[in-house]
Every structure is written in structure tokens, then in C-alpha cells.
Motif scaffolding. Sequence first.
Motif, PDB file in Angstrom:
ATOM      1  N   ALA A 183       0.829  -1.209   0.000  1.00 49.76           N
ATOM      2  CA  ALA A 183       0.000   0.000   0.000  1.00 49.76           C
ATOM      3  C   ALA A 183       0.861   1.257   0.000  1.00 49.76           C
ATOM      4  N   LEU A 184       1.952   1.256   0.752  1.00 48.59           N
ATOM      5  CA  LEU A 184       2.821   2.429   0.800  1.00 48.59           C
ATOM      6  C   LEU A 184       3.497   2.667  -0.543  1.00 48.59           C
ATOM      7  N   ALA A 185       3.966   1.602  -1.189  1.00 53.10           N
ATOM      8  CA  ALA A 185       4.604   1.758  -2.500  1.00 53.10           C
ATOM      9  C   ALA A 185       3.604   2.281  -3.530  1.00 53.10           C
ATOM     10  N   ALA A 186       2.374   1.744  -3.515  1.00 52.36           N
ATOM     11  CA  ALA A 186       1.355   2.206  -4.459  1.00 52.36           C
ATOM     12  C   ALA A 186       0.960   3.648  -4.184  1.00 52.36           C
ATOM     13  N   THR A 187       0.896   4.032  -2.918  1.00 54.62           N
ATOM     14  CA  THR A 187       0.545   5.409  -2.576  1.00 54.62           C
ATOM     15  C   THR A 187       1.630   6.376  -3.008  1.00 54.62           C
ATOM     16  N   LEU A 188       2.886   6.003  -2.820  1.00 60.41           N
ATOM     17  CA  LEU A 188       3.985   6.845  -3.288  1.00 60.41           C
ATOM     18  C   LEU A 188       3.930   7.014  -4.799  1.00 60.41           C
ATOM     19  N   LEU A 189       3.603   5.933  -5.505  1.00 60.00           N
ATOM     20  CA  LEU A 189       3.493   6.017  -6.965  1.00 60.00           C
ATOM     21  C   LEU A 189       2.350   6.942  -7.362  1.00 60.00           C
TER      22      LEU A 189
ATOM     23  N   GLY B 278       0.779  12.028  -9.394  1.00 59.75           N
ATOM     24  CA  GLY B 278      -0.238  13.077  -9.416  1.00 59.75           C
ATOM     25  C   GLY B 278       0.329  14.448  -9.109  1.00 59.75           C
ATOM     26  N   LEU B 279       1.291  14.499  -8.179  1.00 59.05           N
ATOM     27  CA  LEU B 279       1.902  15.779  -7.822  1.00 59.05           C
ATOM     28  C   LEU B 279       2.693  16.358  -8.991  1.00 59.05           C
ATOM     29  N   VAL B 280       3.511  15.527  -9.619  1.00 57.41           N
ATOM     30  CA  VAL B 280       4.328  16.005 -10.741  1.00 57.41           C
ATOM     31  C   VAL B 280       3.451  16.440 -11.906  1.00 57.41           C
TER      32      VAL B 280
ATOM     33  N   VAL C  40       0.966  -3.188  -7.075  1.00 57.10           N
ATOM     34  CA  VAL C  40       1.450  -1.820  -6.829  1.00 57.10           C
ATOM     35  C   VAL C  40       1.127  -0.929  -8.019  1.00 57.10           C
ATOM     36  N   LEU C  41       1.402  -1.424  -9.231  1.00 58.82           N
ATOM     37  CA  LEU C  41       1.159  -0.622 -10.431  1.00 58.82           C
ATOM     38  C   LEU C  41      -0.330  -0.351 -10.628  1.00 58.82           C
ATOM     39  N   ALA C  42      -1.169  -1.370 -10.438  1.00 57.60           N
ATOM     40  CA  ALA C  42      -2.608  -1.196 -10.629  1.00 57.60           C
ATOM     41  C   ALA C  42      -3.175  -0.187  -9.638  1.00 57.60           C
ATOM     42  N   ALA C  43      -2.838  -0.345  -8.357  1.00 56.55           N
ATOM     43  CA  ALA C  43      -3.354   0.588  -7.347  1.00 56.55           C
ATOM     44  C   ALA C  43      -2.808   1.991  -7.568  1.00 56.55           C
ATOM     45  N   GLY C  44      -1.550   2.099  -7.974  1.00 64.63           N
ATOM     46  CA  GLY C  44      -0.982   3.415  -8.231  1.00 64.63           C
ATOM     47  C   GLY C  44      -1.665   4.122  -9.380  1.00 64.63           C
ATOM     48  N   ILE C  45      -1.950   3.389 -10.469  1.00 61.91           N
ATOM     49  CA  ILE C  45      -2.630   3.995 -11.612  1.00 61.91           C
ATOM     50  C   ILE C  45      -4.051   4.409 -11.237  1.00 61.91           C
ATOM     51  N   ILE C  46      -4.738   3.584 -10.468  1.00 66.10           N
ATOM     52  CA  ILE C  46      -6.134   3.864 -10.102  1.00 66.10           C
ATOM     53  C   ILE C  46      -6.253   5.185  -9.358  1.00 66.10           C
ATOM     54  N   TYR C  47      -5.320   5.456  -8.446  1.00 65.10           N
ATOM     55  CA  TYR C  47      -5.462   6.627  -7.580  1.00 65.10           C
ATOM     56  C   TYR C  47      -4.625   7.821  -8.024  1.00 65.10           C
ATOM     57  N   THR C  48      -3.947   7.716  -9.155  1.00 64.16           N
ATOM     58  CA  THR C  48      -3.226   8.876  -9.680  1.00 64.16           C
ATOM     59  C   THR C  48      -4.153  10.019 -10.082  1.00 64.16           C
TER      60      THR C  48
ATOM     61  N   PHE D  49      -2.156  12.351   0.808  1.00 64.97           N
ATOM     62  CA  PHE D  49      -1.347  11.128   0.786  1.00 64.97           C
ATOM     63  C   PHE D  49      -1.878  10.122   1.806  1.00 64.97           C
ATOM     64  N   GLY D  50      -2.194  10.604   2.998  1.00 64.29           N
ATOM     65  CA  GLY D  50      -2.717   9.705   4.021  1.00 64.29           C
ATOM     66  C   GLY D  50      -4.054   9.104   3.638  1.00 64.29           C
ATOM     67  N   LEU D  51      -4.948   9.921   3.101  1.00 56.93           N
ATOM     68  CA  LEU D  51      -6.247   9.405   2.664  1.00 56.93           C
ATOM     69  C   LEU D  51      -6.083   8.395   1.537  1.00 56.93           C
ATOM     70  N   ARG D  52      -5.188   8.674   0.593  1.00 54.92           N
ATOM     71  CA  ARG D  52      -4.983   7.759  -0.519  1.00 54.92           C
ATOM     72  C   ARG D  52      -4.389   6.442  -0.023  1.00 54.92           C
ATOM     73  N   PHE D  53      -3.544   6.505   0.992  1.00 51.80           N
ATOM     74  CA  PHE D  53      -2.991   5.284   1.595  1.00 51.80           C
ATOM     75  C   PHE D  53      -4.107   4.416   2.174  1.00 51.80           C
ATOM     76  N   VAL D  54      -5.048   5.041   2.873  1.00 54.38           N
ATOM     77  CA  VAL D  54      -6.172   4.292   3.447  1.00 54.38           C
ATOM     78  C   VAL D  54      -6.993   3.643   2.343  1.00 54.38           C
ATOM     79  N   PHE D  55      -7.290   4.392   1.284  1.00 51.42           N
ATOM     80  CA  PHE D  55      -8.071   3.836   0.176  1.00 51.42           C
ATOM     81  C   PHE D  55      -7.371   2.627  -0.439  1.00 51.42           C
TER      82      PHE D  55
END
Length: 285
Positions: A89-95, A100-102, A149-157, A207-213
Motif C-alpha cells: 500500500a505504501l509503494a502504491a501510494t507513493l506512486l 499526481g503531484l508532478v 502496486v502498479l494497478a493501485a498506483g494507476i487507479i489513484y493517480t 497522501f494519508g487518505l490515498r494510503f487508506v483507500f
Amino acid sequence: MSGEALSDVPPPRRRRRWPLLGLLGGAIVVFWLAMAFLGGLVAPHDAGRIVDMDVFTPMTAAFPLGTDYLGRDMLSRILHGTRYTVGVALAATLLASGSGLVLGMAAATRGGWTDLVLSRCLDTLSAMPSKMFALVVVAAFGSSVPVLVLAAGIIYTPGAYRIARSLAVGIAAMDYVRVARARGEGTAYILREEILPNMTGPVLADFGLRFVFIVLLLSGLSFLGLGVQPPNADWGSLVRENIGGLAEGAPAVLMPALAIASLTIGVNLLIDNLGGFRRRGGEGA
């Protein structure tokens, strides 16, 4: 004593009073983060070792969280599973948050076609239900940790992008940013020195909310058998494989669910009190 002398006396320093609920949330988050790295070292047994001939035993001194459907120690299983639940979850949230930030800052500062193309593409992606997208990706590429990690990261970007873009657009319209542009500062300087520092608080909260999701999404996939695969297991997998003990209230099915709940509650408490930490810290300076 004269008025001039009194004016030289510094005001009394206020004691810092940290929000109690924020401290509680921070303690929970730090604990689970520590277990993600140290859980395998402090666990009393190996994750796959059968330690009791009875299954779904209640909590005892020997097995504080009982045993699972095969007679394995649940405390050890949960501690070993923390690295997958928290780590993935942490790796996906960082992704997601990093991308999203960049992209959000690029869209806000460049504008024009860059903003239009990025916004429309990510709006299209966000129109897809998150669980359906994850199921399609897992069905196509298999259920491995990099794929999750990739799927969750793409979903929440897209969500992280919208937050970052909105913040950057608002800050870019401020007078101090206009002054920086007027004196000839480049885009990189403005992003680094003017926009990004003023986005830190809201971006951390997001970031924290996205981690929970993402924790809930990955736990749901694991409960369906599409998340972390055996012999490894995260907390969602532990709930699924011990669901047979639900009728008798076995700790083996309740404790992983409580671990998920404690992590999400702890993150939410920390997020809700981030403003209190910053405000009280500033008063005590």
C-alpha cells in the motif's frame, strides 16, 4: 520600570500541547510501519509453521491471538503479513501521489494543451470503477506484488492529480509567485521554492487518505483471492482463509480485520490532526 524597558521583555513562551488524538494516531501508524520492517524478526513463530493440532483455538498465553484453520499462530501470521499490507500500500501510494503531484504541477504551470490533455486523459481513467480496473489488470497480468502496486498506483493517480493541480493553480495566482516571475525566475525555481512548499500540508493529508483507500482496495482484492498469493499473505488474505471460523467467533478471522481497522483509524486520526500539530508547533516556537 519604563514603558521602553517593558517593551524589551520577550513574551512568555507557550508550552506545546500536541493533539491527543493525533498522537494516538501517530503512535498506531509508527507501530505498524515498524512491524512492516521488523515483524518477521519479533514474530514468535515462522509464518507457515503449524504449532498446534487444534484449529481456531481461542486466545491463550501460548497463542495470544489464537490459531488459524491449520493450527498456525495468528500473531506470527499477522506480523509477517504486515510487510505486504503496509509495504504494498505504501509503494502504491507513493506512486500515485508522486505521479499526481508532478503531473498536477506541470499542468498548472504550463497550462494550455498540456493542462487540457493531462486533465482529459486522467478524467477518462478516473471514470472507471477502481475495483473493476484492478480486476481487469490482475486478470490480464496475474496477481504479483509489482502488478498490484502498479494497478493501485494507476487507479489513484487521477485523484492525486486533481488535488495537486487545484492547489498549484491557486498558489500560482498569488502575488509572491507573480513577483518571482516578474524578477525573471524560471519555472523550476518557482515550482521548487514558491509552489511546492505551500502545498506540503494538503498534499500530505491527501497522501494519508490515498494510503487508506489503497489499503482497503488491496485487502478487498486479497479477500477475493486476487491479492497477495500463498504462501505469502496480507491481512485481507488472512481474513479470507479463516472465514470458516466466523460462526464461532474465532480470533483468527477477527484479528486481521481489527488490524486493518486499527491502521485505517490511526492514519485518519493523524491526518485530521495535522493542522493542530503545525499550529501548536508554531505557537511554541
